[in-house]
Design a protein around this motif. Sequence first.
Motif: not given
Lengths: 300, 214
Positions: A249-267
Amino acid sequence: MAKKYGDTVLFRINRFSDTTKQIKRFIYESVLSTGAAPKVAEIVEEFKLPEAQVRESLHDLQGGIIIALQNKDHTRIDEFQGQKLADDVVLPELGEIYYARPFANFKTQHRIYVDGEQKWYGECPVECTTISYFFPGKEVTVRSIAHDTGEPIEIVGRDGELLDYSPRSLRIYWGKPFGAWLSTKGHEGDFIFTCDSNYFFSSEKGYNEWKRSRPHEKGQIFTPVMINHLLRIFNYGHERFDFQYHFPLLEILLAAFTTGIIRLYMVVIPVPNPFFLSMVNFFRDLYKNGYKLFLEVKPW
Amino acid sequence: MRMLVAYFSCTGYTEELALAIRAELESRGHEVVVEKIKPAVTYSWLREAARDFPRYPSIIFSLVSASWKEHHMRTYNQVEEDIQALRYPDISEFDRICVGGPKWAQMSYPVARYLQIVRGIRGKKVGTFCTVGGPPLPVFEEEFVFEPMRRLLERMGAQVVGRVCISSAYHAARLMPLFRLISRIRFHRPIADFLLESEYGKTGVKDFCTAVEQ
């Protein structure tokens, strides 16, 4: 250097039986030493077990996304992931092992080189980024073909880490969101179909041109670095006897942006990627299709 | 017979034991090949202890309750350490396998990883050996290292045929005064009586080799 294996398991949702693990080990030992997975009859003979019990273990391994078994749709194919198959290719017979992920049990365009030796074939561009886990301490090169231009591509890794890739503009197209893996009409419960439309693209521009004529394709593209980072979290330890997919869980959370699990909308606005959110649907579909979910949830 | 002695050694004591086993087996006419298991990262006892620390209270409870010990053994998630490329990643060519390392909380982490990834172990007869800081206490030292090894090996389809546990009289966390005291209380003997060069050590290696040969 090497990443650490999450040691503490919060809980497990099902666990492969020891027989299933031994069968898995037997399959991978055969793949690593010969390049080909054993036939079901060979597994039956090796373990002196009834075929039904072996089939049950293979069914569990398929549900655990470890292997895929040949189905009617893939017994006669001319193309594999957009590339024409070689004339001398021998496809596995119905019910035999088609993929021992991340290896394919037949000649594909994803050729794997270890110390200059080539007898293995990759099953999918996504999994090719971490295939080096299976050859500890060795430099592993995957050579394949870009779907858009046909130019050669190369991925070099060691112990799961991505060391280099070319061309530098390389992109990996992941064709099916998790939610579509088992529930696409006409392909219900089909574990091979999930990788049928994963491709290498020489560049994002090439992908955009390809995508223009296929607006309904639901896949996404990733850089090799993103895919490698993502798979190093989920696939870590794949070569181990006790491996089953895990959710740190923690690893997924920490890597959420770098892996594309969370993406930035409108930057600026972080939005969870629906591609990965649909994993919940995949879990539901597993049970719908008579499979069990094999998963370990870890705090980190 | 063609035999493999695979070992991980942190400070050199287990290496001495592994080489003694090799010498004994060779003196009996066997062809012995040695594989040194090397971790991929530099050893730091503080880091290694920190990785297993949450389970230490459970180990202590296991010393006073047999049912808790069984529960602990069943649920313990063995910590592993990445290891460097092996000379013999496939051991199917060997007739017997001897594998060992120092006892940490349970199995040493590189040995745990070795057993998880080595190929061709199914159906093999395996001897297990270890070095421990204190005297060979039946539960705290021997059972905590050999039992998880036996369980893992049997799950993988191998058969454990022999085991030997020798004291190194060394503890990374400087607990030797405590172990010396325990040795006097529990065995009425100094810890030196359990070292490799002691009668206990020499007999242990010989008996181990005899068991592995069978």
